[in-house]
Every structure is written in structure tokens, then in C-alpha cells.
Design a protein around this motif. Structure first.
Motif, mmCIF file in Angstrom:
data_model
loop_
_atom_site.group_PDB
_atom_site.id
_atom_site.type_symbol
_atom_site.label_atom_id
_atom_site.label_comp_id
_atom_site.label_asym_id
_atom_site.label_seq_id
_atom_site.Cartn_x
_atom_site.Cartn_y
_atom_site.Cartn_z
ATOM 1 N N VAL A 73 0.842 -1.205 0.000
ATOM 2 C CA VAL A 73 0.000 0.000 0.000
ATOM 3 C C VAL A 73 0.877 1.255 0.000
ATOM 4 C CG1 VAL A 73 -1.704 1.321 1.324
ATOM 5 C CG2 VAL A 73 -1.965 -1.156 1.084
ATOM 6 N N LEU A 74 1.984 1.210 0.740
ATOM 7 C CA LEU A 74 2.880 2.377 0.780
ATOM 8 C C LEU A 74 3.505 2.618 -0.588
ATOM 9 C CD1 LEU A 74 4.652 1.871 4.247
ATOM 10 C CD2 LEU A 74 2.659 3.283 3.715
ATOM 11 N N ALA A 75 3.887 1.519 -1.260
ATOM 12 C CA ALA A 75 4.490 1.664 -2.595
ATOM 13 C C ALA A 75 3.482 2.264 -3.569
ATOM 14 C CB ALA A 75 4.976 0.300 -3.097
ATOM 15 N N ALA A 76 2.229 1.906 -3.414
ATOM 16 C CA ALA A 76 1.206 2.384 -4.355
ATOM 17 C C ALA A 76 0.769 3.814 -4.060
ATOM 18 C CB ALA A 76 -0.007 1.447 -4.309
ATOM 19 N N THR A 77 0.825 4.222 -2.784
ATOM 20 C CA THR A 77 0.242 5.535 -2.443
ATOM 21 C C THR A 77 1.287 6.602 -2.089
ATOM 22 O OG1 THR A 77 -0.082 4.785 -0.153
ATOM 23 C CG2 THR A 77 -1.956 4.548 -1.651
ATOM 24 N N ARG A 78 2.528 6.207 -1.832
ATOM 25 C CA ARG A 78 3.640 7.141 -1.552
ATOM 26 C C ARG A 78 3.268 8.231 -0.541
ATOM 27 N NH1 ARG A 78 7.632 4.442 -3.046
ATOM 28 N NH2 ARG A 78 8.866 6.265 -2.601
ATOM 29 N N PRO A 79 2.859 7.869 0.672
ATOM 30 C CA PRO A 79 2.525 8.910 1.665
ATOM 31 C C PRO A 79 3.776 9.642 2.151
ATOM 32 C CG PRO A 79 2.468 6.766 2.689
ATOM 33 C CD PRO A 79 2.710 6.518 1.225
ATOM 34 N N ASP A 80 3.579 10.870 2.639
ATOM 35 C CA ASP A 80 4.681 11.632 3.267
ATOM 36 C C ASP A 80 4.885 11.176 4.702
ATOM 37 O OD1 ASP A 80 4.908 13.553 1.054
ATOM 38 O OD2 ASP A 80 2.910 14.196 1.720
ATOM 39 N N LEU A 81 3.804 10.721 5.339
ATOM 40 C CA LEU A 81 3.808 10.438 6.772
ATOM 41 C C LEU A 81 2.928 9.222 7.035
ATOM 42 C CD1 LEU A 81 4.321 11.414 9.747
ATOM 43 C CD2 LEU A 81 2.375 12.961 9.453
ATOM 44 N N VAL A 82 3.406 8.317 7.909
ATOM 45 C CA VAL A 82 2.605 7.149 8.298
ATOM 46 C C VAL A 82 2.314 7.236 9.789
ATOM 47 C CG1 VAL A 82 2.512 4.626 8.449
ATOM 48 C CG2 VAL A 82 3.591 5.723 6.459
ATOM 49 N N HIS A 83 1.039 7.165 10.158
ATOM 50 C CA HIS A 83 0.629 7.105 11.566
ATOM 51 C C HIS A 83 0.493 5.629 11.939
ATOM 52 C CE1 HIS A 83 -1.280 11.344 12.171
ATOM 53 N NE2 HIS A 83 -0.259 11.406 11.331
ATOM 54 N N VAL A 84 1.312 5.170 12.887
ATOM 55 C CA VAL A 84 1.282 3.752 13.279
ATOM 56 C C VAL A 84 0.355 3.601 14.490
ATOM 57 C CG1 VAL A 84 2.625 1.774 14.042
ATOM 58 C CG2 VAL A 84 3.571 3.352 12.327
ATOM 59 N N CYS A 85 -0.785 2.964 14.258
ATOM 60 C CA CYS A 85 -1.847 2.821 15.275
ATOM 61 C C CYS A 85 -2.129 1.350 15.563
ATOM 62 C CB CYS A 85 -3.117 3.501 14.794
ATOM 63 S SG CYS A 85 -2.932 5.267 14.530
ATOM 64 N N THR A 86 -1.145 0.506 15.338
ATOM 65 C CA THR A 86 -1.274 -0.921 15.657
ATOM 66 C C THR A 86 -1.026 -1.106 17.150
ATOM 67 O OG1 THR A 86 1.063 -1.333 15.376
ATOM 68 C CG2 THR A 86 -0.286 -1.504 13.397
ATOM 69 N N PRO A 87 -1.289 -2.308 17.692
ATOM 70 C CA PRO A 87 -0.841 -2.571 19.070
ATOM 71 C C PRO A 87 0.678 -2.401 19.157
ATOM 72 C CG PRO A 87 -2.352 -4.281 18.310
ATOM 73 C CD PRO A 87 -2.025 -3.443 17.115
ATOM 74 N N PRO A 88 1.198 -2.084 20.348
ATOM 75 C CA PRO A 88 2.609 -1.706 20.473
ATOM 76 C C PRO A 88 3.596 -2.748 19.939
ATOM 77 C CG PRO A 88 1.505 -1.718 22.642
ATOM 78 C CD PRO A 88 0.457 -1.919 21.608
ATOM 79 N N GLY A 89 3.286 -4.028 20.067
ATOM 80 C CA GLY A 89 4.203 -5.073 19.601
ATOM 81 C C GLY A 89 4.444 -5.031 18.101
ATOM 82 N N ALA A 90 3.562 -4.367 17.350
ATOM 83 C CA ALA A 90 3.707 -4.297 15.887
ATOM 84 C C ALA A 90 4.261 -2.941 15.427
ATOM 85 C CB ALA A 90 2.354 -4.561 15.225
ATOM 86 N N ALA A 94 6.070 -1.942 11.517
ATOM 87 C CA ALA A 94 5.329 -0.971 10.698
ATOM 88 C C ALA A 94 6.178 0.272 10.457
ATOM 89 C CB ALA A 94 4.018 -0.604 11.392
ATOM 90 N N ALA A 95 6.901 0.710 11.482
ATOM 91 C CA ALA A 95 7.750 1.901 11.331
ATOM 92 C C ALA A 95 8.877 1.627 10.332
ATOM 93 C CB ALA A 95 8.332 2.310 12.686
ATOM 94 N N ARG A 96 9.447 0.423 10.407
ATOM 95 C CA ARG A 96 10.507 0.066 9.443
ATOM 96 C C ARG A 96 9.975 0.104 8.011
ATOM 97 N NH1 ARG A 96 13.018 -4.716 12.843
ATOM 98 N NH2 ARG A 96 14.879 -3.700 13.648
ATOM 99 N N ALA A 97 8.779 -0.444 7.813
ATOM 100 C CA ALA A 97 8.197 -0.453 6.460
ATOM 101 C C ALA A 97 7.971 0.980 5.978
ATOM 102 C CB ALA A 97 6.880 -1.232 6.476
ATOM 103 N N ALA A 98 7.509 1.838 6.876
ATOM 104 C CA ALA A 98 7.236 3.232 6.498
ATOM 105 C C ALA A 98 8.533 3.959 6.140
ATOM 106 C CB ALA A 98 6.517 3.947 7.637
#
Ligand SMILES: NC(=O)c1ccc[n+]([C@@H]2O[C@H](COP(=O)([O-])OP(=O)(O)OC[C@H]3O[C@@H](n4cnc5c(N)ncnc54)[C@H](O)[C@@H]3O)[C@@H](O)[C@H]2O)c1
Length: 350
Positions: free
Chosen positions: A60-77, A81-85
Motif C-alpha cells: 500500500v505504501l508503494a502504491a500511495t507514496r505517503p509523506d507520513l505514516v501514523h502507526v496505530c497498531t498494538p505496540p508489539g507491531a 510498521a515503522a521500518r516499512a514506512a
């Protein structure tokens, strides 16, 4: 230019995020919502008018190229998610607690610049207090006295070290402790007690701590989920004024009380000016956008978030070893660096 934002994890707090972002108008556009539960992502995106939903974050990130990612998963994830962003070239804002352990936090910070949500730093009162000159801070009180009945803990992931990283010290009181540190700065030593007093949980349901600061101030801290009359409270006694904040899950200007010491009335009144407005996600997101536009590090920065997480680790370390704990005692090599519960609470002992 509108900042393009993707939301990873579309559960409860994600809804607060998109509602707060909507209030920022055309400064932002939410371009995607991602959840391991794809049906949930679709439903969330449909409800909030977000064009792209999916379960595969990198795709999804590759397709949408966001400037900023808000990570709202449970803390263990959060870390993955931050690495992918970051790999997709986006800035990252993770919900609190940023990670489950200090070790994981250092891995997160090493991956790239990551900001953490501590939304109570951004209300007018805290911003005023951080710049006001009231003399030396002498003593402070920091209470998170909340109530969570046993049923609250019946969800399998609640009340467990491996999913939540701790009890009220980590999950509930972390906001008030973060404010305490935002005002008083570096902590130097902690003495603490933690108990499993009344709830059937693996973690503590209560902790108390005495915290000493590099500037000479001393604070008492209570983190409880056992308190029928709920309250969040901070009190700072400076040389020339007492400053009190009494609220529950967020504050406005009316939640503050400033009492000058005799003879300091006019000076204290003159100092207690500046920003106003409530705390909350919207206030932090506005500050994040300001920083993004100015090319500055996004708030709350890794250094500040780490300090708060290290205080949480120190409360557990002191409570479970029965010793005073300094910052280096929860660094690499300490069991409390690898797991918040370190060597384990006394109630787990055979
Ligand atoms: N700042 C605050 O005041 C505040 C308040 C509540 C919760 N939080 C924090 O927000 C975060 C989320 O809490 P919540 O209450 O929204 O939880 P939640 O369970 O309601 O939502 C989490 C969502 O993430 C999804 N998810 C899980 N793993 C994922 C992964 N690897 N990739 C993508 N999606 C994934 C789940 O399917 C779920 O939909 C936690 O870190 C929590 O501590 C912060």
C-alpha cells in the motif's frame, strides 16, 4: 501543499486520528488505511472516505507514496510498521507506548527518525509551563488514579507483559509521567513499589515511585487502575508558584490552577501567558505538520520518548529488585532493557 498520510492499524485510536486530521482541513489528506484484518481496513476506509484500503503495508505504501505514516497498531507491531514506512521514504509517527521494551525502542530509533504520540504535551497549559520562569522546581506529584474493573482485563491481550509491556505504569500512567518529564527534564534516580493488589492480571495493577531529577526536584508518582474516583493530577511546587493540573483523559485551559507565593503575584501572573487550547491528538498533529513544513524533527522526538520509556523501565526495575535505580541500570545488559518486567515480578516467583 497537502501532506499525504497513511494510517497503519485501523482500530480504536485510528478513528481518533482520522477525526483529528479532518479538523486540520486541507493541510492533510489521508490516502490509505492498512490493517492485518483487511475487512476492518475496508470498513474503516469506507466510513472515513479514505481511497485506498489494504492488508499489505509495504504494497500500500508503494502504491500511495505517503509523506507520513501514523502507526496505530498494538505496540508489539510498531517496530515492523515503522521500518516499512521508513523504507518507503515516509516520516513516522507511532502511538504510545512506542515499543514494548527499551531494546526494541533503540532498534526503532536506529531505523530512522520516528516520533511518538504523547498528545498531552501539546495543550496550551503544558506549553506555557515549559517556558514560564517560576523559580526552581522543588517538589512534584504525578498521579494517574484510574479505574478498570476486572472485565476490562478479560480481553486476552490485556494485563499481560508480552502484549502490553506492563500494567498501569506502562499503559495508563505513561502519559502523566511523560508530562512530568516534559517539565522537569532528566531523571536521575527512582525508588519504587509495584503490587498486584486487586486484579487477576500478570502485570502490576498499582505502582508508586519517588523520582529524583538532575535539576534537584523530587516527585512522587502513583499509577493505579484501582481508584473508583478517577483522576489524573500533576502538581508542581516551584519557588514562586504552585501549578496544578487536574483532569482525566485530556485537559483544557480550565483544568489549570496557578497559585503564586506571597509577594510574587504580579510576576507569576505575567509569566502565565502564551498559548492556550486543549491537549489532544489534533494539537499534536498540528505541531507535527509545523515541524514537517519547517524541516525540523517531528515531536515527540526519540530522545524525549526514550526518556519516558526508561522511567517506566526504572519503576519496574526498582520495584522488582528492591533497589534504587539510575538510568544506566536499565541500559543494555540489564534484564529490564530486554523486557519491562526484567527478572520478573515477585508474584511470578516459584
Ligand atoms: N494516545 C492515546 O491516548 C492512546 C489511547 C488508546 C490507545 N493508544 C495506543 O494506540 C495503539 C492501538 O490501540 P487501539 O486501542 O487502537 O487498539 P485496537 O486493537 O483497537 O486497534 C489496533 C488495530 O491494529 C491492527 N493490527 C494489529 N497488528 C497489525 C499489524 N501488524 N499491521 C497492521 N495492523 C495491525 C488490529 O487488527 C487492529 O485493528 C496502542 O499502541 C495503544 O497503546 C493510545
Amino acid at each position: 501543499m497537502s501532506v499525504r498520510i497513511a494510517v497503519a492499524g485501523t482500530g480504536n485510536i485510528a478513528r481518533i486520528h482520522v477525526e483529528a486530521l479532518r479538523e486540520l482541513g486541507d493541510r492533510v489528506t489521508v490516502v490509505a488505511g492498512v490493517d492485518i484484518d483487511e475487512a476492518r481496513a475496508r470498513e474503516f476506509c469506507a466510513a472515513h472516505g479514505i481511497p485506498r484500503a489494504g492488508a499489505d503495508l509495504p504494497a500500500v505504501l508503494a502504491a500511495t507514496r505517503p509523506d507520513l505514516v501514523h502507526v496505530c497498531t498494538p505496540p508489539g507491531a510498531h517496530l515492523d510498521a515503522a521500518r516499512a514506512a521508513l523504507a518507503a521514504g515516509a516520516h513516522v509517527l507511532v502511538e504510545k507506548p512506542p515499543t514494548l521494551t527499551l531494546r526494541e525502542f533503540d532498534e526503532l530509533a536506529a531505523a530512522g527518525p520516528v516520533a511518538t504520540v504523547f498528545q498531552h504535551r501539546f495543550g496550551g497549559g503544558v506549553r506555557r509551563l515549559r517556558t514560564a520562569a517560576f523559580g526552581r522546581p522543588l517538589v512534584a506529584q504525578c498521579d494517574t488514579s484510574w479505574f478498570r474493573p476486572q472485565e476490562y482485563f478479560d480481553v486476552p491481550w490485556r494485563g499481560n507483559w508480552h502484549t502490553e509491556g506492563g500494567g498501569p505504569t506502562m499503559g495508563h500512567g505513561i502519559h502523566q509521567m511523560d508530562l512530568l518529564l516534559a517539565v522537569l527534564g532528566e531523571w536521575t534516580e527512582v525508588r519504587a513499589v509495584a503490587r498486584r493488589q486487586a486484579r487477576r492480571v500478570a502485570t502490576e495493577d498499582l505502582s508508586l515511585a519517588l523520582v529524583e531529577f538532575a535539576n534537584g526536584a523530587v516527585a512522587s508518582v502513583v499509577n493505579s487502575v484501582l481508584s473508583p474516583r478517577e483522576e489524573s493530577r500533576l502538581r508542581f511546587d516551584f519557588e514562586w508558584a504552585t501549578v496544578e493540573l487536574t483532569h482525566l483523559y485530556g485537559y483544557g485551559d480550565d483544568n489549570w490552577r496557578v497559585t503564586p507565593a506571597p509577594g510574587h503575584e504580579a510576576a507569576v501572573k505575567a509569566e502565565w501567558t502564551g498559548p492556550d487550547g486543549p491537549s489532544g491528538h489534533r494539537a499534536q498533529f498540528a505541531a507535527v505538520l509545523d515541524a514537517l513544513e519547517a524541516g525540523e524533527p517531528l515531536p515527540v522526538t526519540a530522545a524525549e520518548a526514550r526518556r519516558t520509556l526508561s522511567l517506566v523501565a526504572a519503576v519496574y526495575a526498582s520495584a522488582f529488585t528492591g533497589r534504587p535505580v539510575r538510568p544506566a541500570d536499565v541500559g543494555p545488559g540489564s534484564p529490564f532493557y530486554d523486557r519491562m518486567q526484567g527478572s520478573g515480578p515477585p508474584w511470578e516467583a516459584p
